[in-house]
Design a protein around this motif. Structure first.
Motif, PDB file in Angstrom:
ATOM      1  N   MET A   1       0.843  -1.193   0.000  1.00 50.38           N
ATOM      2  CA  MET A   1       0.000   0.000   0.000  1.00 50.38           C
ATOM      3  C   MET A   1       0.883   1.250   0.000  1.00 50.38           C
ATOM      4  O   MET A   1       1.800   1.369   0.810  1.00 50.38           O
ATOM      5  CB  MET A   1      -0.900   0.005   1.243  1.00 50.38           C
ATOM      6  N   ARG A   2       0.601   2.170  -0.905  1.00 54.24           N
ATOM      7  CA  ARG A   2       1.338   3.429  -0.919  1.00 54.24           C
ATOM      8  C   ARG A   2       0.851   4.354   0.188  1.00 54.24           C
ATOM      9  O   ARG A   2      -0.281   4.256   0.645  1.00 54.24           O
ATOM     10  CB  ARG A   2       1.146   4.121  -2.269  1.00 54.24           C
ATOM     11  N   THR A   3       1.707   5.275   0.584  1.00 53.42           N
ATOM     12  CA  THR A   3       1.387   6.219   1.653  1.00 53.42           C
ATOM     13  C   THR A   3       0.807   7.502   1.051  1.00 53.42           C
ATOM     14  O   THR A   3       1.402   8.119   0.164  1.00 53.42           O
ATOM     15  CB  THR A   3       2.640   6.557   2.470  1.00 53.42           C
ATOM     16  N   LEU A  21     -13.194   8.936   5.532  1.00 48.86           N
ATOM     17  CA  LEU A  21     -13.574   8.297   4.272  1.00 48.86           C
ATOM     18  C   LEU A  21     -12.466   7.407   3.731  1.00 48.86           C
ATOM     19  O   LEU A  21     -12.717   6.289   3.264  1.00 48.86           O
ATOM     20  CB  LEU A  21     -13.937   9.367   3.238  1.00 48.86           C
ATOM     21  N   ILE A  22     -11.235   7.899   3.766  1.00 49.71           N
ATOM     22  CA  ILE A  22     -10.120   7.103   3.249  1.00 49.71           C
ATOM     23  C   ILE A  22      -9.971   5.815   4.044  1.00 49.71           C
ATOM     24  O   ILE A  22      -9.836   4.716   3.475  1.00 49.71           O
ATOM     25  CB  ILE A  22      -8.819   7.931   3.262  1.00 49.71           C
ATOM     26  N   ASN A  23     -10.025   5.899   5.350  1.00 47.59           N
ATOM     27  CA  ASN A  23      -9.869   4.698   6.165  1.00 47.59           C
ATOM     28  C   ASN A  23     -11.051   3.743   6.022  1.00 47.59           C
ATOM     29  O   ASN A  23     -10.867   2.522   5.987  1.00 47.59           O
ATOM     30  CB  ASN A  23      -9.640   5.079   7.624  1.00 47.59           C
ATOM     31  N   GLN A  24     -12.266   4.272   5.911  1.00 42.15           N
ATOM     32  CA  GLN A  24     -13.421   3.408   5.689  1.00 42.15           C
ATOM     33  C   GLN A  24     -13.298   2.652   4.369  1.00 42.15           C
ATOM     34  O   GLN A  24     -13.594   1.449   4.306  1.00 42.15           O
ATOM     35  CB  GLN A  24     -14.710   4.233   5.688  1.00 42.15           C
ATOM     36  N   ARG A  27     -10.699  -0.095   4.639  1.00 42.90           N
ATOM     37  CA  ARG A  27     -11.281  -1.196   5.409  1.00 42.90           C
ATOM     38  C   ARG A  27     -12.249  -2.015   4.554  1.00 42.90           C
ATOM     39  O   ARG A  27     -12.217  -3.250   4.571  1.00 42.90           O
ATOM     40  CB  ARG A  27     -12.015  -0.641   6.637  1.00 42.90           C
ATOM     41  N   ASP A  28     -13.100  -1.325   3.787  1.00 43.79           N
ATOM     42  CA  ASP A  28     -14.066  -2.028   2.949  1.00 43.79           C
ATOM     43  C   ASP A  28     -13.377  -2.859   1.872  1.00 43.79           C
ATOM     44  O   ASP A  28     -13.853  -3.931   1.502  1.00 43.79           O
ATOM     45  CB  ASP A  28     -15.028  -1.028   2.301  1.00 43.79           C
ATOM     46  N   ARG A  29     -12.266  -2.335   1.367  1.00 44.86           N
ATOM     47  CA  ARG A  29     -11.544  -3.025   0.296  1.00 44.86           C
ATOM     48  C   ARG A  29     -10.706  -4.200   0.811  1.00 44.86           C
ATOM     49  O   ARG A  29     -10.632  -5.254   0.170  1.00 44.86           O
ATOM     50  CB  ARG A  29     -10.631  -2.040  -0.437  1.00 44.86           C
ATOM     51  N   LEU A  30     -10.062  -4.018   1.973  1.00 45.53           N
ATOM     52  CA  LEU A  30      -9.029  -4.964   2.406  1.00 45.53           C
ATOM     53  C   LEU A  30      -9.392  -5.805   3.621  1.00 45.53           C
ATOM     54  O   LEU A  30      -8.747  -6.815   3.873  1.00 45.53           O
ATOM     55  CB  LEU A  30      -7.726  -4.214   2.694  1.00 45.53           C
ATOM     56  N   GLY A  31     -10.399  -5.386   4.378  1.00 43.23           N
ATOM     57  CA  GLY A  31     -10.779  -6.182   5.538  1.00 43.23           C
ATOM     58  C   GLY A  31     -11.006  -5.325   6.761  1.00 43.23           C
ATOM     59  O   GLY A  31     -10.560  -4.179   6.834  1.00 43.23           O
ATOM     60  N   PRO A  32     -11.690  -5.890   7.777  1.00 41.96           N
ATOM     61  CA  PRO A  32     -12.198  -5.085   8.895  1.00 41.96           C
ATOM     62  C   PRO A  32     -11.142  -4.425   9.760  1.00 41.96           C
ATOM     63  O   PRO A  32     -11.433  -3.421  10.414  1.00 41.96           O
ATOM     64  CB  PRO A  32     -13.028  -6.095   9.709  1.00 41.96           C
ATOM     65  N   ARG A  34      -8.129  -3.371   8.576  1.00 44.41           N
ATOM     66  CA  ARG A  34      -7.177  -2.652   7.736  1.00 44.41           C
ATOM     67  C   ARG A  34      -7.467  -1.158   7.754  1.00 44.41           C
ATOM     68  O   ARG A  34      -8.625  -0.728   7.867  1.00 44.41           O
ATOM     69  CB  ARG A  34      -7.241  -3.179   6.298  1.00 44.41           C
ATOM     70  N   SER A  35      -6.413  -0.364   7.622  1.00 42.72           N
ATOM     71  CA  SER A  35      -6.553   1.091   7.551  1.00 42.72           C
ATOM     72  C   SER A  35      -5.469   1.641   6.643  1.00 42.72           C
ATOM     73  O   SER A  35      -4.522   0.945   6.271  1.00 42.72           O
ATOM     74  CB  SER A  35      -6.475   1.727   8.942  1.00 42.72           C
ATOM     75  N   ALA A  36      -5.614   2.912   6.273  1.00 40.96           N
ATOM     76  CA  ALA A  36      -4.727   3.525   5.286  1.00 40.96           C
ATOM     77  C   ALA A  36      -3.391   3.920   5.907  1.00 40.96           C
ATOM     78  O   ALA A  36      -3.322   4.311   7.078  1.00 40.96           O
ATOM     79  CB  ALA A  36      -5.395   4.758   4.687  1.00 40.96           C
TER      80      ALA A  36
END
Length: 230
Positions: A1-3, A21-24, A27-32, A34-36
């Motif tokens: 994942m890029r920063t 929004l970014i973190n949601q 999470r939706d893409r990678l799993g519960p 996960r965060s940016a």
């Protein structure tokens, strides 16, 4: 994942939305759990706002260029400027860094074309509605851009700075925006671009008969797409 590197604080009310929004979306893409991976440099909006209204755009640009350079030095792999109005100095920011600058107009234009809405109404600060730095970017992508009349523009601008930027959400102001949207609809708008990152705090899809293209949400999506290599 890029920063992701975020330049925030203009206002922090909408910058908090970017973070959420970014973190949601990650999470939706990678799993519960996960965060940016992201960095945020949050500027003092008072200095930027004073420069805006005094027409000292180079002074405002210098603040944001410094923020972008700090993000790059800290390891950010792109820069996301969490405000529409300050995209007036987007070229100066991009010229000062060696990493991509993700322009807020691009995902908005793509979203309008994706729903077959080539004529859009644009709401934002007076700077955004009256000057060309955002409109021309949208027009270059094939859109026709309508803006409110002068009295409506003044009302939209006042509500942004006097209320939304300081966390005030008012039913009467929502009704003012709804009347402006109705006026743009009557003139042929097929969708409404919420071209200020605070407007989405006030106007939600249920408040408009037309599709709303929220630049905050769309910009956040673009940042996540970049981070995940889409």
């Amino acid at each position: 994942m890029r920063t992701i590197g975020l330049i925030g604080g203009m206002s922090w009310e909408s910058s908090a939305e970017y973070y959420r929004l970014i973190n949601q979306q990650v999470r939706d893409r990678l799993g519960p759990l996960r965060s940016a991976r992201l960095l945020m440099y949050s500027v003092d909006f008072g200095s930027v706002e004073q420069a805006q209204h005094a027409g000292r755009w180079d002074d405002a640009a210098a603040i944001l260029v410094d923020a972008a350079r700090r993000l790059q030095a800290g390891g950010a792999e792109c820069v996301v400027l969490c405000t529409n109005t300050m995209h007036k100095v987007a070229e100066q920011i991009q010229a000062a860094i060696d990493i991509p600058f993700l322009h807020i107009a691009e995902p908005a234009a793509q979203a309008a074309l994706a729903i077959d809405a080539p004529t859009v109404g644009l709401l934002g600060t007076a700077f955004t509605m009256e000057q060309d730095f955002l409109k021309q970017r949208l027009i270059a992508r094939g859109l026709t851009v309508l803006v409110p009349d002068e009295a409506e523009r003044q009302a939209v601008h006042r509500i942004i700075y006097d209320e939304l930027c300081v966390g005030i959400i008012s039913d009467s102001s929502r009704q003012t925006y709804q009347r402006v949207i109705e006026s743009l609809t009557a003139r042929g708008a097929q969708a409404i671009i919420l071209g200020c990152t605070e407007i989405g705090l006030l106007i939600k899809p249920q408040h408009s008969a037309l599709p709303l293209l929220d630049t905050t949400e769309l910009h956040a999506q673009a940042a996540v797409a970049f981070a995940l290599g889409d």
